[in-house]
Scaffold this motif. Structure first.
Motif, PDB file in Angstrom:
ATOM      1  N   LEU A 183      -3.512  -1.703   4.941  1.00  0.00           N
ATOM      2  CA  LEU A 183      -3.122  -0.298   4.793  1.00  0.00           C
ATOM      3  C   LEU A 183      -3.055   0.023   3.301  1.00  0.00           C
ATOM      4  CD1 LEU A 183      -2.141   2.271   6.334  1.00  0.00           C
ATOM      5  CD2 LEU A 183       0.191   1.396   6.051  1.00  0.00           C
ATOM      6  N   PHE A 184      -3.904   0.957   2.861  1.00  0.00           N
ATOM      7  CA  PHE A 184      -4.033   1.275   1.441  1.00  0.00           C
ATOM      8  C   PHE A 184      -3.365   2.622   1.144  1.00  0.00           C
ATOM      9  CE2 PHE A 184      -7.478  -1.461   2.653  1.00  0.00           C
ATOM     10  CZ  PHE A 184      -7.600  -2.365   1.600  1.00  0.00           C
ATOM     11  N   PHE A 185      -2.741   2.698  -0.045  1.00  0.00           N
ATOM     12  CA  PHE A 185      -2.061   3.910  -0.490  1.00  0.00           C
ATOM     13  C   PHE A 185      -2.739   4.404  -1.770  1.00  0.00           C
ATOM     14  CE2 PHE A 185       0.988   0.884   1.354  1.00  0.00           C
ATOM     15  CZ  PHE A 185       1.283   1.562   2.534  1.00  0.00           C
ATOM     16  N   ILE A 186      -3.270   5.612  -1.733  1.00  0.00           N
ATOM     17  CA  ILE A 186      -4.104   6.118  -2.819  1.00  0.00           C
ATOM     18  C   ILE A 186      -3.500   7.389  -3.387  1.00  0.00           C
ATOM     19  CG2 ILE A 186      -6.439   6.835  -3.457  1.00  0.00           C
ATOM     20  CD1 ILE A 186      -7.304   5.408  -0.745  1.00  0.00           C
ATOM     21  N   LEU A 187      -3.233   7.377  -4.673  1.00  0.00           N
ATOM     22  CA  LEU A 187      -2.651   8.527  -5.353  1.00  0.00           C
ATOM     23  C   LEU A 187      -3.675   9.637  -5.566  1.00  0.00           C
ATOM     24  CD1 LEU A 187      -0.551   6.707  -8.083  1.00  0.00           C
ATOM     25  CD2 LEU A 187       0.375   8.376  -6.454  1.00  0.00           C
TER      26      LEU A 187
END
Length: 222
Positions: A60-64
């Motif tokens: 699970l990736f979190f991208i600003l």
């Protein structure tokens, strides 16, 4: 890169995607809002400006907002993922003095990979929430907009609770050193009037054609 509004609740958008084409997201790009990206199936690598990781089911990736990234499939098999986009004002607006919901997005520098790996129980719960969000997103029934907002807040609270005592999930870095050096040099010298591909090649002690081929293979652009 701005996304189009496909639903009546376009501040929040959920997609379940399964692509048959290999080059689905072939170039480094960015969005003007937050993105959550869940890998479900397939063989692909996730790239930022300085890092690369071979993705696994449950990553699970979190991208600003405005953080460059792209996905490169490793073969011709389809890959499946869940993508959730929030406009830039939404997550700070959902936060409170007690609960900063965008803290999970700020654990590392925007150029690095920010992710956690979900176990089977966490993955099942995440997918249950996103399915309910998707149903609310595509509904015009009374209260569906409020339900989508409530489910989104629940999801954001949950993801901020993943691995609370660790900085970031560990992974094997697969970004070639030459590409890291290339991105770093570009970032430091791009605004110079004399900047050129040949200048870059000379600084890194490589032939400009070879450097261009390596960079295009990773970033999708030359």
């Amino acid at each position: 890169m701005k996304r189009k509004a496909f639903s009546p609740h376009d501040d929040i958008y959920i997609q379940y995607l399964r692509n048959m084409e290999k080059h689905d997201m072939p170039v480094q790009h960015y969005h003007d809002g937050y993105e959550i990206f869940l890998m479900l199936e397939g063989n692909a690598c996730f790239y930022t400006e300085t890092s690369a990781k071979e993705m696994k089911r449950g990553d699970l990736f979190f991208i600003l907002p405005h953080a460059f990234h792209h996905v490169h499939p490793l073969d011709n098999a389809p890959y499946c993922r869940v993508v959730i986009n929030f406009r830039s004002h939404i997550i700070p607006g959902f936060s409170s003095g007690q609960t900063d919901l965008d803290s999970i997005f700020n654990r590392v520098a925007p150029t690095e990979i920010n992710f956690v790996h979900l176990d089977s129980e966490e993955l099942a719960h995440f997918l249950s929430l996103t399915r309910a969000m998707e149903d609310a997103q595509h509904s015009s029934a009374f209260g569906s907009d409020i339900l989508l907002e409530a489910l989104s807040k629940q999801l954001l609270v949950k993801i901020n609770q993943y691995n609370p005592n660790s900085n970031i999930s560990h992974f094997r870095q697969i970004m070639p050193a030459l590409i890291n050096e290339t991105f770093a040099y570009i970032e430091n010298h791009l605004t110079e009037d004399t900047f050129s591909v040949q200048q870059l090649a000379d600084a890194l002690h490589h032939n400009s054609s070879y450097l261009n081929r390596c960079f295009k293979k990773i970033a999708g652009i030359s």
